[in-house]
Design a protein around this motif. Structure first.
Motif, PDB file in Angstrom:
ATOM      1  N   ALA A 159       0.363 -10.227  -0.319  1.00  0.00           N
ATOM      2  CA  ALA A 159       0.342  -9.502   0.954  1.00  0.00           C
ATOM      3  C   ALA A 159       1.271  -8.292   0.875  1.00  0.00           C
ATOM      4  O   ALA A 159       0.969  -7.219   1.413  1.00  0.00           O
TER       5      ALA A 159
ATOM      6  N   GLN B 133      -0.245  -5.925  -2.505  1.00  0.00           N
ATOM      7  CA  GLN B 133      -1.566  -5.324  -2.349  1.00  0.00           C
ATOM      8  C   GLN B 133      -1.648  -4.383  -1.149  1.00  0.00           C
ATOM      9  O   GLN B 133      -2.603  -3.616  -1.028  1.00  0.00           O
ATOM     10  N   HIS B 134      -0.658  -4.451  -0.257  1.00  0.00           N
ATOM     11  CA  HIS B 134      -0.745  -3.671   0.988  1.00  0.00           C
ATOM     12  C   HIS B 134       0.487  -2.812   1.214  1.00  0.00           C
ATOM     13  O   HIS B 134       0.831  -2.510   2.359  1.00  0.00           O
ATOM     14  N   SER B 135       1.169  -2.420   0.145  1.00  0.00           N
ATOM     15  CA  SER B 135       2.345  -1.571   0.312  1.00  0.00           C
ATOM     16  C   SER B 135       2.327  -0.459  -0.719  1.00  0.00           C
ATOM     17  O   SER B 135       1.531  -0.463  -1.659  1.00  0.00           O
TER      18      SER B 135
ATOM     19  N   HIS C  40       1.157  -6.283  10.673  1.00  0.00           N
ATOM     20  CA  HIS C  40       0.839  -7.572  10.053  1.00  0.00           C
ATOM     21  C   HIS C  40      -0.573  -8.028  10.411  1.00  0.00           C
ATOM     22  O   HIS C  40      -1.248  -8.667   9.594  1.00  0.00           O
TER      23      HIS C  40
ATOM     24  N   ARG D 286      -3.137  -6.412  10.456  1.00  0.00           N
ATOM     25  CA  ARG D 286      -4.140  -5.729   9.634  1.00  0.00           C
ATOM     26  C   ARG D 286      -4.058  -6.121   8.163  1.00  0.00           C
ATOM     27  O   ARG D 286      -4.821  -5.612   7.345  1.00  0.00           O
ATOM     28  N   VAL D 287      -3.131  -7.015   7.832  1.00  0.00           N
ATOM     29  CA  VAL D 287      -2.915  -7.369   6.428  1.00  0.00           C
ATOM     30  C   VAL D 287      -3.532  -8.731   6.117  1.00  0.00           C
ATOM     31  O   VAL D 287      -3.081  -9.763   6.616  1.00  0.00           O
ATOM     32  N   SER D 288      -4.560  -8.722   5.308  1.00  0.00           N
ATOM     33  CA  SER D 288      -5.208  -9.968   4.883  1.00  0.00           C
ATOM     34  C   SER D 288      -5.899  -9.727   3.560  1.00  0.00           C
ATOM     35  O   SER D 288      -6.094  -8.586   3.127  1.00  0.00           O
ATOM     36  N   GLY D 289      -6.286 -10.800   2.891  1.00  0.00           N
ATOM     37  CA  GLY D 289      -6.968 -10.671   1.608  1.00  0.00           C
ATOM     38  C   GLY D 289      -6.951 -11.980   0.857  1.00  0.00           C
ATOM     39  O   GLY D 289      -6.802 -13.048   1.453  1.00  0.00           O
TER      40      GLY D 289
END
Length: 283
Positions: A57, A60-62, A101, A103-106
């Motif tokens: 999380a 991959q999202h930063s 937060h 919007r953060v998934s995967g």
């Protein structure tokens, strides 16, 4: 740790507005020390990256790989605003983090789904932050009694709730119970080593303090629970030499006694009508 963290926001206004935590809190005492803040922050990230869902999380999202310094400054400022900032600004910042937060998934590299609003992950992030800052202060600045350590977790409960971490530890015993519960989930990853390599190179400290950066990173690794350090395969390369340990402690002690009018802690004391030396008096 750079002083410009404090210059990104004026903590001295609006006059009289309280923070989320009172000046008598353990957090106000601990976060004033930039050495504890830097070392404890790195320890917290290492623990977060040990959990695969939190790890991916974050990674991959930063923009950590490409803009590490900017990301570090933003994270450090967020921590300072949470502790010292006027309540309205702190709540607005936290609301923004919570929206982000959402919007953060995967899926992790192992194929496990994650979402940044997962209560278990939020609790882990809050717990690791509390542990990192507290342990860095305890080991390198000033030893904390068990009741002081418990107090830091208990006082952070209302703030943790704002972040959505409803089950975060409220005592040291609860922290250890959470570590035990998460033990089988923590794993080694190339990302952990990549993070440390980035931290070795990024100019996180002012030029004159650059030689301290690697010892500070070692200091962060050293305060990890032994079993975590072993599981992450962080070997002798990240062990402080005796002189490095003494150097880190001496630097932390100096920072504990110097009152910097521009620091968020001192600005916040002025905002509340307290002496600039309020947090630096011997207790």
């Amino acid at each position: 740790m750079r002083q410009r963290l404090g210059s990104q926001m004026d903590f001295s206004t609006p006059e009289g507005e309280p923070a989320l935590l009172p000046p008598t809190s353990m957090s106000w005492r601990i976060f004033k020390n930039p050495v504890a803040l830097f070392i404890g922050g790195v320890t917290a990230v290492l623990l977060e990256l040990a959990e695969p869902r939190v790890r991916d999380a974050i990674w991959q999202h930063s923009t950590f790989r490409s803009h590490a310094l900017r990301r570090l400054q933003r994270t450090g400022l967020a921590a300072l605003v949470t502790v010292y900032g006027p309540r309205t600004k702190a709540k607005a910042m936290i609301e923004g983090v919570v929206r982000m937060h959402g919007r953060v998934s995967g899926r992790t590299s192992e194929g496990e789904p994650y979402h940044a609003t997962d209560p278990e992950l939020l609790d882990w992030v809050q717990a690791t932050a509390g542990f990192g800052f507290m342990e860095a202060y305890h080991v390198y600045v000033h030893r904390l009694h068990f009741f002081e350590r418990d107090a830091m977790f208990a006082e952070a409960r209302p703030v943790a709730l704002l972040y959505g971490a409803a089950g975060s530890p409220t005592s040291q015993a609860e922290l250890y119970a959470l570590f035990d519960a998460m033990r089988q989930r923590l794993v080694a990853s190339p990302i952990v080593l990549e993070f440390l390599e980035i931290m070795e190179d990024v100019p996180a400290l002012p030029g004159v303090a650059q030689p301290l950066q690697r010892p500070f990173l070692k200091a962060a690794v050293e305060i990890l629970p032994r079993w975590v350090r072993k599981r992450l395969a962080l070997g002798d390369r990240w062990t402080l030499t005796p002189w490095e340990h003494a150097f880190v402690k001496t630097t932390a002690a100096i920072c504990e006694s110097i009152v910097l009018p521009s620091s968020p802690a001192v600005q916040s004391c002025r905002r509340l009508g307290l002496s600039e030396s309020y947090l630096y008096r011997r207790r």
